[in-house]
Design an enzyme around this catalytic site. Structure first.
Site, mmCIF file in Angstrom:
data_model
loop_
_atom_site.group_PDB
_atom_site.id
_atom_site.type_symbol
_atom_site.label_atom_id
_atom_site.label_comp_id
_atom_site.label_asym_id
_atom_site.label_seq_id
_atom_site.Cartn_x
_atom_site.Cartn_y
_atom_site.Cartn_z
ATOM 1 C CG HIS A 33 -0.407 -0.054 2.528
ATOM 2 N ND1 HIS A 33 0.314 0.985 3.053
ATOM 3 C CD2 HIS A 33 -0.438 -1.017 3.481
ATOM 4 C CE1 HIS A 33 0.702 0.679 4.280
ATOM 5 N NE2 HIS A 33 0.267 -0.546 4.560
ATOM 6 C CG HIS A 36 4.194 -1.355 2.310
ATOM 7 N ND1 HIS A 36 2.968 -1.925 2.082
ATOM 8 C CD2 HIS A 36 4.601 -1.826 3.508
ATOM 9 C CE1 HIS A 36 2.660 -2.721 3.091
ATOM 10 N NE2 HIS A 36 3.634 -2.676 3.974
ATOM 11 C CB CYS A 141 -1.087 -9.382 18.383
ATOM 12 S SG CYS A 141 -1.747 -8.483 16.963
ATOM 13 C CB CYS A 144 2.025 -7.002 16.595
ATOM 14 S SG CYS A 144 0.852 -5.715 16.962
ATOM 15 C CB CYS A 158 -3.795 -5.734 18.860
ATOM 16 S SG CYS A 158 -2.662 -4.821 17.801
ATOM 17 C CG HIS A 161 -2.429 -5.361 13.523
ATOM 18 N ND1 HIS A 161 -1.370 -5.207 14.377
ATOM 19 C CD2 HIS A 161 -1.928 -5.230 12.263
ATOM 20 C CE1 HIS A 161 -0.263 -5.030 13.670
ATOM 21 N NE2 HIS A 161 -0.577 -5.027 12.392
ATOM 22 C CE LYS A 303 -1.358 1.397 10.966
ATOM 23 N NZ LYS A 303 -1.345 0.026 11.378
ATOM 24 C CE LYS A 306 0.318 -5.459 4.793
ATOM 25 N NZ LYS A 306 1.629 -6.002 4.499
#
Ligand code: MSP
Length: 628
Positions: A33, A36, A141, A144, A158, A161, A303, A306
């Site tokens: 995305h 990155h 998790c 992570c 979390c 995520h 945020k 993905k």
């Protein structure tokens, strides 16, 4: 010519140092995305800058393939994990190519060079007595890929995520992280983390709690690197992933380790500044000099990730827009803070900064330089370039700020050209200073928008070299530059345009065919740029060697303009004397039959051009009156 502070800054930078820069390696559970793309472009600008100033750079990026989350998605999709991670890794590598990333290596953590060396590092830590056997009871998790505690969760989930962790109870191996707490605190206090605020976040966490030892093995997993000390276990993926920064170097380890900077997003600060230094201390390696923790790109303040499913696909942008427009729009985002990003932001930055400021400047001065030539002189304009500040920002990785200062200088050049009017004065020294300043801009911008800067260098005939920056060069055979950045219609305006075209086409259906091309529709803003004025024709002369042209002297209010017009066949000199016409006053001057024409007049022309009629105000009005 450049101020003294600047000279000091350049000579004090040691030339030819090695500079090893890395990005995080990306999980391959999904396509890349824009976050990155941002990280790679940011690191690329830093890497290119260091090459430019003469450092020996090694830039590493790659993919993190042994994570459980990659295997989970492959299984969901029914694709063999090895094939799935390879295919996705190829997409990340392709992104690097499409973005013009200048990485020297691309590591995949399923490669043998990586697997072997990770096992060696793990064994070294074990042999040093820092790994012991125990039992892990707790939470994990998979987002992570981290062992978490209730304290890390909000409403049982979390935060990073937005999902609940797994409950785990398994035999495990632990790494004595706690042993290194004091050393880690010290290196962070000494400035490992940039910016300082991100260092303070980690410090306050470390000062508020005693570090617990870290579980570094996983059992019952089919995917991952085997532990060299007990084959029933896989090595915890973060130990494997972080080690890539060393495993990729192979025989270049002595030359490039330690890393000069690891570029990572804020969500993985802890892994890079607490766990990674502890591993290195235990295995006997030098520590990285800096970890640059950048902010996130957000979408409407949220945020982008993905796992949250709200991502911008960089390939979509790269298909639609110039690579350098994408790069520039990303690099303008704040390095240290979160920044909102969208296609609209890209379009605005392309139009207002790249096209209007830089593109127009290059086009304008290359056209004039082709026409009039240059005369070398002292370039006083260069004193307005804040080079030492730019260098300082680059050194401190504040590259958005450096970019701001470079564009500030582009503004100064535009103001200079605008005030000196070389299209009227034909002043070759003014043009020289403008071209020589654009050379400095292109050298500085080559780390950010390299393809464009190569084109600029070709147009004016200079080499992109740092030593050329403050040197007055000789520029010859300049030809008008191609358009560097096309203006992009915003998505919103495009929709409006579509509607207009539809409406227009409906109207056109009733009109005779071929009268108006809807493809030529322009924006109101474009029309409004025309400076149309009433002019009064004062003098009319023939032009030597031209049977169609007349040379007119036209009073357009504050000044008189010479205009060459192809109307000789249609008007006598008597008819023209004192006639009021409409003149486009802000057109670039053109040379016709060796004479300069400083505007154009409006006329109606029939189909076979057998009749040309000048447009005139219906009643007499002051010369210079605006036509709107
Ligand atoms: N695989 C780990 C990193 C291991 S490094 C030894 C990982 N991968 S990731 O694919 O989730 O993220 C890769 C990088 O992209 C990280 O630095 C991460 O912080 C960054 N970003 C992820 N989302 C981002 C934004 N929305 N904006 C900017 N960068 C972001 O973490």
């Amino acid at each position: 010519m450049i101020d003294k502070t600047t000279k000091t800054a350049r000579t004090s930078s040691k030339k030819g140092k090695k500079f090893y820069i890395t990005t995080a390696i990306d999980y391959v559970n999904a396509r890349p995305h824009i976050g990155h793309a941002y990280e790679k472009t940011l690191a690329d600008a830093i890497a290119r800058w260091h090459r430019l100033i003469g450092d020996k750079v090694w830039y590493l990026t790659g993919t993190d393939e042994n994570a459980q989350k990659n295997a989970l998605v492959a299984k969901e999709k029914g694709i063999p994990v090895a094939k799935f991670v390879k295919d996705n890794s190829n997409i990340f590598e392709d992104l690097c190519k499409k973005l013009g990333i200048s990485n020297d290596d691309f590591i995949r953590t399923t490669e043998q060079r990586h697997v072997k060396k990770v096992q060696e590092i793990f064994k070294e830590i074990f042999d040093n007595g820092d790994i012991y056997k125990g039992k892990y009871e707790g939470l994990y998790c998979t987002g992570c890929e981290a062992f978490v505690t209730e304290k890390d969760l909000v409403d049982g989930k979390c935060l990073e995520h937005n999902r609940e962790p797994l409950k785990m109870s398994e035999d495990a191996y632990f790494f004595k992280l706690s042993k290194y707490q004091a050393q880690i605190q010290k290196i962070i206090r000494d400035g490992l983390i940039i910016p300082k605020e991100k260092g303070n976040e980690i410090l306050s966490r470390l000062e508020g709690e005693d570090l617990r030892d870290l579980c570094v093995s996983r059992t019952n997993l089919e995917w991952g690197i085997d532990s060299p000390i007990d084959k029933r276990f896989k090595i915890y993926v973060w130990i494997d992933a972080l080690s890539n920064y060393i495993t990729a170097l192979e025989n270049k380890e002595d030359e490039f380790w330690p890393a000069d900077v690891h570029v990572v997003g804020k969500g993985i600060n802890w892994f890079h500044t607490v766990i990674w230094p502890a591993i290195l201390l235990s295995a006997g390696y030098k520590l990285p000099k800096n970890v640059l923790v950048h902010g996130y790109l957000t979408l409407g303040g949220q945020k982008m990730s993905k796992s949250l499913g709200n991502v911008i696909d960089p390939f979509d942008l790269l298909k639609k827009y110039n690579k350098d427009s994408v790069r520039y729009s990303l690099l303008k985002c704040s390095v240290f803070e979160d920044s909102d990003y969208s296609e609209e932001i890209l379009i605005n930055r392309n139009n207002n900064e790249l096209a209007d400021k830089l593109g127009n400047l290059v086009s304008r001065i290359s056209t004039l330089a082709e026409r009039d030539g240059l005369e070398k002189c002292d370039n006083k304009l260069l004193t307005k370039l804040k080079l030492s500040e730019i260098e300082e920002f680059m050194q401190g990785f504040e590259i958005d700020k450096a970019l701001g200062l470079i564009f500030g200088f582009v503004d100064r050049i535009n103001e200079f050209v605008q005030s000196k009017k070389p299209w009227e004065t034909h002043d070759k020294k003014v043009l020289y200073q403008a071209v020589d300043s654009v050379k400095a801009v292109a050298i500085l911008l080559s780390s950010f928008i390299p393809e464009t800067c190569d084109k600029i260098a070709k147009t004016f005939g200079f080499e992109i070299k740092y030593s050329n920056l403050a040197k007055g060069l000789v520029y010859k055979n300049i030809k008008k530059s191609e358009i560097l950045f096309k203006k992009i219609e915003s998505a919103e305006k495009n929709e409006l345009k579509e509607e207009k075209i539809k409406g227009g086409k409906e109207k056109l259906n009733k009109a005779p065919e071929g009268i108006i091309s809807m493809a030529d529709i322009i924006k109101y803003d474009d029309f409004a740029k025309l400076d149309l004025r009433v002019g009064t024709i004062k003098k009319i002369e023939d032009v030597e060697g031209a049977d169609k042209l007349l040379k007119l002297e036209v009073d357009v209010g504050k000044e008189k303009r010479t205009i060459l017009a192809g109307i000789k066949k249609f008007y006598s000199k008597e008819e023209l004397k004192g006639k009021q016409i409409i003149v486009i006053c802000n057109l670039e001057p053109r040379k016709l039959k060796g004479q300069v024409s400083e505007g154009m007049l409006l006329a109606a022309v029939n189909g076979d051009e057998s009749s040309v009629v000048l447009l005139s105000p219906e009643k007499k009005i002051d010369s210079g009156s605006k036509v709107q």
